[in-house]
Design an enzyme around this catalytic site. Structure first.
Site, PDB file in Angstrom:
ATOM      1  N   CYS A  42      -7.664  11.617   0.507  1.00  0.00           N
ATOM      2  CA  CYS A  42      -7.964  10.503  -0.388  1.00  0.00           C
ATOM      3  C   CYS A  42      -7.161  10.619  -1.680  1.00  0.00           C
ATOM      4  CB  CYS A  42      -9.459  10.513  -0.713  1.00  0.00           C
ATOM      5  SG  CYS A  42      -9.941   9.274  -1.904  1.00  0.00           S
ATOM      6  N   CYS A  90      -9.963  11.273   3.396  1.00  0.00           N
ATOM      7  CA  CYS A  90      -9.991   9.813   3.257  1.00  0.00           C
ATOM      8  C   CYS A  90     -10.994   9.198   4.232  1.00  0.00           C
ATOM      9  CB  CYS A  90      -8.597   9.246   3.524  1.00  0.00           C
ATOM     10  SG  CYS A  90      -8.538   7.454   3.440  1.00  0.00           S
ATOM     11  N   CYS A 143      -7.621   7.696  -3.863  1.00  0.00           N
ATOM     12  CA  CYS A 143      -8.252   6.664  -4.701  1.00  0.00           C
ATOM     13  C   CYS A 143      -9.492   7.201  -5.412  1.00  0.00           C
ATOM     14  CB  CYS A 143      -8.629   5.447  -3.856  1.00  0.00           C
ATOM     15  SG  CYS A 143     -10.012   5.694  -2.730  1.00  0.00           S
ATOM     16  N   HIS A 172     -10.236   3.213   0.015  1.00  0.00           N
ATOM     17  CA  HIS A 172      -9.161   2.584  -0.766  1.00  0.00           C
ATOM     18  C   HIS A 172      -8.999   1.101  -0.404  1.00  0.00           C
ATOM     19  CE1 HIS A 172      -7.230   4.189   2.902  1.00  0.00           C
ATOM     20  NE2 HIS A 172      -6.517   3.071   2.849  1.00  0.00           N
ATOM     21  N   LYS A 199       0.858  -1.190   0.000  1.00  0.00           N
ATOM     22  CA  LYS A 199       0.000   0.000   0.000  1.00  0.00           C
ATOM     23  C   LYS A 199       0.886   1.229   0.000  1.00  0.00           C
ATOM     24  CE  LYS A 199      -2.643   1.030   3.566  1.00  0.00           C
ATOM     25  NZ  LYS A 199      -3.763   1.163   4.502  1.00  0.00           N
TER      26      LYS A 199
END
Length: 135
Positions: free
Chosen positions: A99, A110, A101, A114, A81
């Site tokens: 975030c 976030c 993603c 993800h 990750k």
């Protein structure tokens, strides 16, 4: 009035249309059908193809949605990750996660979407974490 029109089409005009169609007696007869006869068959064949498609459509496999595609194509692919932490002195909050993603319901913050994205796609994207630098 409308039902009478539909009834007339189904009871009178449709049978008359079907009787006039040049349907061959055998499969080999389709090879002898002329271009003008094929053009007369086209509406019927189109309707039959549409009905066939609508019949099998529920059983066709679903296409993978574009939103389930990889986001990180080349950055730190060897890591499970990708998470970057940046220390900032003037940050008022201790930690802020942004975030990367594009799936977060609270974007740009976030919400750990993800994790599901990575499971579905095999991607390795993670948040950008800003930390308050301790002096």
């Amino acid at each position: 009035m409308v039902l009478e029109t539909i009834s007339r089409i189904i009871k009178v005009q449709l049978p008359a249309y079907l009787k006039k169609l040049p349907l061959p007696e055998t499969i080999g007869g389709f090879a002898r059908v002329t271009v003008s006869e094929w053009l007369r068959l086209l509406p019927l064949l189109g309707i039959l193809a549409l009905l066939g498609y609508l019949t099998i459509r529920p059983f066709l496999p679903k296409k993978k949605k574009q939103r389930d595609s990889l986001i990180n194509l080349k950055i730190q692919k060897e890591n499970p990750k990708v998470v970057n932490e940046i220390d900032i002195e003037d940050l008022k909050i201790t930690n802020v996660c942004y975030c990367r993603c594009w799936r977060s319901k609270t974007f740009p913050v976030c919400d750990k979407s993800h994790i599901k994205h990575n499971e579905l796609t095999g991607d390795n994207v993670g948040p950008l974490i800003l930390k308050k630098k301790i002096r």
